[in-house]
Design an enzyme around this catalytic site. Structure first.
Site, PDB file in Angstrom:
ATOM      1  N   ASP A  52       0.967  -1.115  -0.055  1.00 61.42           N
ATOM      2  CA  ASP A  52      -0.313  -0.151   0.161  1.00 61.42           C
ATOM      3  C   ASP A  52       1.392   1.108   0.269  1.00 61.42           C
ATOM      4  OD1 ASP A  52      -2.239   0.994  -0.192  1.00 61.42           O
ATOM      5  OD2 ASP A  52      -3.378   1.046   1.965  1.00 61.42           O
ATOM      6  N   TRP A  53       0.554   2.042  -0.423  1.00 61.08           N
ATOM      7  CA  TRP A  53       0.800   3.949  -0.905  1.00 61.08           C
ATOM      8  C   TRP A  53       1.937   3.832   0.909  1.00 61.08           C
ATOM      9  CZ3 TRP A  53      -0.551   1.417  -4.843  1.00 61.08           C
ATOM     10  CH2 TRP A  53      -0.587   2.184  -5.335  1.00 61.08           C
TER      11      TRP A  53
END
Ligand code: BGC
Length: 797
Positions: free
Chosen positions: A294-295
């Site tokens: 995920d970012w």
């Protein structure tokens, strides 16, 4: 184009004089000119990898960076930032390595539609809006895998026409607690429903040649301190509840990629857990795609590479540096990088960009809007309908209350948001359907809402859900006047939520005082005038209903229905569509009844509380899933806690009868076929969701009262029509995870098949025996909690 396969190169070399060969061997592979290098698609992946420098490998594995003016984020490499984005506003992109024929892939959110910038500076005359489809929770309420597949196809087409390679969806974390800020992006409290729908969505999107990335893997069930939150969970609850949905989707649909979550599980970041990403995801489930973070997720890029988290998104320079240093030091092998690279290249080969797809930037937005409208109607849940309050008569004047009636919340905020071209409010939908919306009220709301919005403070960070504007208080006298003039009252309750924050028990899960007062006064006045009161729930998640539902004659749970929401709600209110949605989670009587109420969203670790929070990453936090497997209906049913509305509940404008349940055998050898006849015994055509719950012996292992093991939705049944619904049950449908043996086992004994219209409305039941215990699959003891978790059991608490 010259193809330079290795075989070809060897044969050429064999003609060279020996000294030339010696000279060639001394030249590093990567100094070859661009024309001489192998090319992806023309040469094998092995040859391409063989030709890559370490720097190129790392380039492929670390994304190009996130261009946003958010101070707490790591800096973007200024060189990468200069490369124009193929799809402005897409969440991320991988690096191209043109000399090897490797293009950059574009990755875009999300679960309710393609999230890209709607306008582009260099092209001010055109717009790039995307369809806002209904949120995932609404889609789950349809219990309709064919519908979800069809919607997935529309997502796939739209992504492809906008130049996107991988869609960052479906989001499929379990609704552990109703306050989870991103629950609207997720499907259900049940892993079978979540996994089946996610698999259908993946199939739909990928059938259009675009990849997916089921997320967030795994046990990411809250937003509070989300990047530093350690989920303490037993192996069994992890396997049966939090991983199961992913397992179902991955095994059935083999998505191109999977996105890891922000949290830690039992002390290790999911993106750094080789046990999760290699032992479970790849070795046990056979996942063949690549894994991305995920970012900005996780903390150690080397551990991520070693774990099998192949791509770091959105990517920043320190990660590249960390990986290169580790390879130089020998703490990360190049062989590991080769594995990571290979998995990425296999996906690149399938991508529209690699295939040179000429995208139009003109998806069929009008067609997709119609799909969104139909899908929205299929997932709305009729919670209450006294004395046939609904459907509404075909015409009449509606006194329309509630801010959300005029300012419908079509979807949540954050990365699950969509930049749609328009949205249809409920007043517009009702007018379009032929109703008169009482004008004085409409005028007032239409003045009040923009006025309140103008006074709202700027959110402290982009992406945060805006604070709700206070509900307009309508004076009692006026309500009485309106009850004389209008034919019916409709009140819409609105709730929004999104990334970074969870919801609150007060004035969010519960109603505000103004909302309570509005419902009471409208109900009193309209009922006194012999008129009905309909409440439409335009909500992101579960809200409290028990204290006010008596004031409503009908309640329609419309969720966040996407850009065509107002039309879709009107379709259901007037009976153009007969509602067939059922709850994908339980509505509890009170928040205190929720099994995780005492342990959500966990506690900040001692000594850490004074750190600056909330920042983007938060402070170390721990949350213990001490309810174990007793999540949602598994808890309410087993411990006899009465819900307001049970899992699987939902009414229709018609009635269904269940009959003739038959099992193909009284003992389960290999498979058992279950058939049941569902008949429409009412007066309106409709569809029914048929749910199969199974009660297992529970002698060796603690077992919930019953668990959903299969479901189906009938076709449209006309009055008097019947459909025989067939389910096939195999050993895998009977199992539980036995932690001691690290195996999925089906206990010997008697199993009861319960066919229900909800988890509590069991209409037919029959039993079969399993003569001998089955060890259906041997797994591994991995992700073991550091400390034993004191879980709720039927025998214990
Ligand atoms: C979200 C992901 C999303 C990503 C890219 C993150 O903040 O958690 O779900 O895909 O951003 O926008």
């Amino acid at each position: 184009m010259v193809t330079r396969s290795r075989t070809h190169a060897v044969s050429v070399l064999s003609w060279f004089p020996l000294f030339t060969l010696a000279a060639l061997l001394l030249i590093p592979r990567y100094s070859a000119t661009a024309q001489q290098r192998p090319r992806l698609g023309e040469n094998s992946i092995a040859e391409v990898i063989d030709a890559m420098t370490v720097e190129e490998k790392v380039k492929l594995l670390v994304g190009m960076g996130f261009i946003a003016d958010i101070p707490m984020l790591p800096p973007v490499d200024p060189e990468h930032a200069k490369v124009p984005e193929k799809v402005p506003g897409a969440a991320g992109r991988t690096h191209a390595i043109p000399s090897l024929g490797i293009p950059s892939l574009t990755l875009s959110d999300g679960p309710a539609g393609i999230r890209i910038d709607p306008v582009r500076e260099d092209d001010p005359d055109r717009s790039y809006h995307a369809t806002a489809f209904p949120v995932a929770t609404l889609m789950a309420s349809s219990w309709d895998t064919s519908l979800v597949r069809a919607v997935g196809k529309a997502f796939g087409r739209e992504a492809r026409e906008y130049g996107v390679d991988i869609l960052l969806a479906p989001a499929m974390n379990i609704h552990r607690n109703p306050l989870g800020g991103r629950n609207f992006e997720y499907y259900s409290e049940d892993p079978l429903l979540s996994g089946s729908l996610a698999g259908a969505f993946v199939d739909g999107v990928e059938s259009e040649g675009v990849g997916t990335s089921p997320k967030h893997f795994a046990a990411n069930n809250q937003e509070f301190n989300r990047m530093k939150s350690n989920t303490l969970v037993s192996e069994r609850a992890l396997r049966e509840i939090y991983l199961k949905g992913f397992e179902i989707a991955v095994r059935a649909s083999q998505p191109w990629s999977v996105m890891t979550s922000y949290n830690l599980i039992n002390g290790t970041y999911t993106s750094e857990s080789r046990e999760l990403l290699t032992t479970i995801l790849r070795d046990e489930w056979g996942f063949a795609g690549f894994v991305m973070t995920d970012w900005f997720g996780g903390s150690d890029p080397v551990a991520q590479m070693n774990a099998g988290n192949d791509v770091l998104m959105p990517g920043y320079p320190q990660q590249t540096q960390g990986i290169l240093e580790a390879v130089a030091r020998g703490t990360l092998s190049e062989a590991q990088l080769d594995e990571n690279v290979e998995r990425v290249l296999r996906v690149v080969l399938q991508s529209p960009t690699f295939k040179g797809y000429e995208y139009s930037d003109q998806p069929d937005l009008a067609g997709h809007a119609q799909i969104a409208r139909r899908a929205a109607t299929e997932g709305m849940v009729l919670l209450k309908n006294e004395d046939h309050a609904l459907p509404l008569p075909p015409s009449g004047t509606v006194a329309l209350f509630g801010n959300a009636s005029y300012d419908l919340i079509v979807g949540g905020t954050g990365s699950g948001d969509v930049n749609e071209a328009y949205s249809v409010s409920l007043d517009a939908g009702l007018v379009d359907a032929g109703y008169v919306v009482e004008a004085s009220l409409q005028d007032e709301y239409r003045r009040y809402i923009p006025d309140q919005k103008a006074q709202q403070p700027e959110p402290p960070m982009p992406f945060l859900p805006p604070p709700p504007i206070p509900e307009l208080a309508v004076e009692a006298d006026r309500v009485i006047r309106l009850s004389r003039e209008a034919d019916v009252a409709v009140i819409t309750l609105g709730r929004n939520s999104g990334e970074f924050t969870d919801r609150e028990p007060d004035n969010d899960f519960s109603l505000t005082d103004t909302e309570h007062a509005l419902i009471r006064s409208v109900s009193t006045a309209f009922r006194a005038a012999g008129k009905k009161v309909i409440v439409v729930m335009n909500v992101a998640g579960v809200i409290e209903v028990a204290s006010w539902r008596d004031y409503a004659d009908a309640m329609l749970l419309a969720w966040q229905p996407g850009q065509e929401g107002g039309n879709a709600i009107a379709d259901v209110l007037r009976g153009k569509v007969n509602p067939s949605g059922k709850l994908p989670m339980t509505f509890p009587m009170t928040y205190a009844d929720v099994p995780s109420a005492d342990n959500f969203p966990g506690t900040v670790l001692p000594g850490e509380a004074d750190q600056a929070a909330p920042s983007i990453s938060g402070v170390p936090t721990e949350v213990t899933y001490d309810e174990g497997i007793y999540v949602g209906y598994r808890y309410y049913n087993t411990f006899g806690v009465e819900p307001a509305y049970a899992f699987g509940y939902g009414l229709s404008y018609t009635q269904f009868d269940y009959s003739d349940l038959q099992l193909s055998a009284s003992e389960c050898d290999d498979e058992i076929t279950v058939t049941v006849v569902v008949s429409n015994i009412g007066a309106t055509p409709g569809r029914e969701v048929v749910q199969l719950y199974l009660s297992a012996p529970g002698d060796a292992l603690d077992k919930p009262e019953s668990e959903l093991r299969a479901f189906a939705k009938t076709g449209l049944l006309h009055p008097g029509e019947s459909e025989t619904v067939t389910f096939t049950m195999a050993g895998t449908d009977l199992v539980s995870f036995d932690t001691e043996r690290a195996a999925w086992i089906a206990e010997a004994g008697t199993y009861t098949v319960k066919i229900g219209a909800s988890a509590l409305a069991i209409r037919q039941q029959a039993a079969f025996d399993l003569p001998q215990e089955l060890i259906v699959e041997q797994a591994h003891n991995v992700l073991v909690p550091q400390v034993p978790i004191d879980e709720r059991t039927i025998r214990g608490r």
